[in-house]
Scaffold this motif. Structure first.
Motif, PDB file in Angstrom:
ATOM      1  N   SER A  42       8.128  -7.221  53.840  1.00 59.11           N
ATOM      2  CA  SER A  42       7.318  -7.284  52.636  1.00 59.11           C
ATOM      3  C   SER A  42       7.152  -8.745  52.248  1.00 59.11           C
ATOM      4  O   SER A  42       8.076  -9.531  52.412  1.00 59.11           O
ATOM      5  CB  SER A  42       8.012  -6.513  51.513  1.00 59.11           C
TER       6      SER A  42
ATOM      7  N   LEU B  16       5.870   7.914  65.049  1.00 55.41           N
ATOM      8  CA  LEU B  16       5.549   6.783  64.187  1.00 55.41           C
ATOM      9  C   LEU B  16       5.208   7.268  62.775  1.00 55.41           C
ATOM     10  O   LEU B  16       5.694   6.728  61.781  1.00 55.41           O
ATOM     11  CB  LEU B  16       4.397   5.981  64.780  1.00 55.41           C
ATOM     12  N   PHE B  17       4.398   8.315  62.693  1.00 53.31           N
ATOM     13  CA  PHE B  17       4.030   8.829  61.370  1.00 53.31           C
ATOM     14  C   PHE B  17       5.224   9.479  60.669  1.00 53.31           C
ATOM     15  O   PHE B  17       5.341   9.403  59.444  1.00 53.31           O
ATOM     16  CB  PHE B  17       2.835   9.769  61.476  1.00 53.31           C
ATOM     17  N   ASP B  18       6.115  10.104  61.426  1.00 54.51           N
ATOM     18  CA  ASP B  18       7.347  10.618  60.818  1.00 54.51           C
ATOM     19  C   ASP B  18       8.208   9.472  60.287  1.00 54.51           C
ATOM     20  O   ASP B  18       8.854   9.595  59.244  1.00 54.51           O
ATOM     21  CB  ASP B  18       8.152  11.446  61.823  1.00 54.51           C
TER      22      ASP B  18
ATOM     23  N   PHE C 275      15.197   1.719  60.656  1.00 57.81           N
ATOM     24  CA  PHE C 275      13.895   1.314  60.157  1.00 57.81           C
ATOM     25  C   PHE C 275      13.996  -0.008  59.408  1.00 57.81           C
ATOM     26  O   PHE C 275      14.854  -0.177  58.554  1.00 57.81           O
ATOM     27  CB  PHE C 275      13.344   2.377  59.188  1.00 57.81           C
TER      28      PHE C 275
ATOM     29  N   ILE D  17      11.532  -2.924  57.267  1.00 56.72           N
ATOM     30  CA  ILE D  17      10.217  -3.214  56.711  1.00 56.72           C
ATOM     31  C   ILE D  17      10.143  -4.702  56.390  1.00 56.72           C
ATOM     32  O   ILE D  17      11.146  -5.339  56.114  1.00 56.72           O
ATOM     33  CB  ILE D  17       9.891  -2.390  55.453  1.00 56.72           C
TER      34      ILE D  17
ATOM     35  N   PHE E 199       7.067   6.662  59.064  1.00 58.27           N
ATOM     36  CA  PHE E 199       6.455   6.307  57.782  1.00 58.27           C
ATOM     37  C   PHE E 199       6.782   7.350  56.715  1.00 58.27           C
ATOM     38  O   PHE E 199       6.970   7.015  55.544  1.00 58.27           O
ATOM     39  CB  PHE E 199       4.939   6.143  57.924  1.00 58.27           C
TER      40      PHE E 199
ATOM     41  N   VAL F 128      10.135   6.515  55.374  1.00 54.70           N
ATOM     42  CA  VAL F 128      10.032   5.389  54.438  1.00 54.70           C
ATOM     43  C   VAL F 128       9.506   5.876  53.088  1.00 54.70           C
ATOM     44  O   VAL F 128      10.019   5.500  52.035  1.00 54.70           O
ATOM     45  CB  VAL F 128       9.128   4.273  55.016  1.00 54.70           C
ATOM     46  N   ALA F 129       8.492   6.728  53.115  1.00 56.50           N
ATOM     47  CA  ALA F 129       7.945   7.272  51.866  1.00 56.50           C
ATOM     48  C   ALA F 129       9.014   8.041  51.100  1.00 56.50           C
ATOM     49  O   ALA F 129       9.113   7.921  49.872  1.00 56.50           O
ATOM     50  CB  ALA F 129       6.746   8.164  52.167  1.00 56.50           C
TER      51      ALA F 129
ATOM     52  N   PHE G 181       6.454  -3.383  60.147  1.00 57.03           N
ATOM     53  CA  PHE G 181       7.250  -2.167  60.221  1.00 57.03           C
ATOM     54  C   PHE G 181       7.876  -2.119  61.601  1.00 57.03           C
ATOM     55  O   PHE G 181       7.172  -2.243  62.602  1.00 57.03           O
ATOM     56  CB  PHE G 181       6.319  -0.968  60.004  1.00 57.03           C
TER      57      PHE G 181
ATOM     58  N   ILE H 121       3.216  -3.553  52.597  1.00 57.28           N
ATOM     59  CA  ILE H 121       4.079  -3.640  53.783  1.00 57.28           C
ATOM     60  C   ILE H 121       3.313  -4.429  54.837  1.00 57.28           C
ATOM     61  O   ILE H 121       2.230  -4.033  55.246  1.00 57.28           O
ATOM     62  CB  ILE H 121       4.462  -2.246  54.310  1.00 57.28           C
TER      63      ILE H 121
END
Length: 98
Positions: free
Chosen positions: A85, A48-50, A81, A83, A52, A55-56, A7, A4
């Motif tokens: 790539s 921000l981590f939530d 969101f 991304i 990600f 996305v996971a 983001f 990635i």
């Protein structure tokens, strides 16, 4: 292995419009394998981590299931969101809106 390079998160909890790394049509440097996030309390580091985490979940399950499980959750608000790539042009990954 997929990489990635950028983001972008819009309207997700404390994040109004945040871009890390490359962005659609605006250039920028790609994300590095090690990125540090610092800031005051309440500015959106956990959000921000939530993002990600969402996305996971999209990659582990599918986008529709992830959107359903995240929408209405106490850990999120609505959000969009994107991304970036190297394998393809920027794409909308998902939205937690209903």
């Amino acid at each position: 292995m997929a990489i990635i390079e950028g983001f972008r998160v819009r309207n997700f909890r404390a994040l109004r419009d945040v871009t890390l790394g490359k962005s659609s049509g605006q250039g920028g440097e790609p994300l590095t394998p090690f990125t540090v996030v610092i800031g005051k309390n309440g500015v959106g580091k956990s959000s921000l981590f939530d993002a990600f985490g969402f996305v996971a979940d999209c990659l582990a399950m599918d986008v529709e299931t992830s959107c359903s499980s995240w929408s209405g959750s106490t850990r999120t608000g609505s959000g969009t969101f994107w991304i970036v790539s190297p394998a393809r042009s920027p794409a909308l990954l998902g939205s937690t809106r209903r």
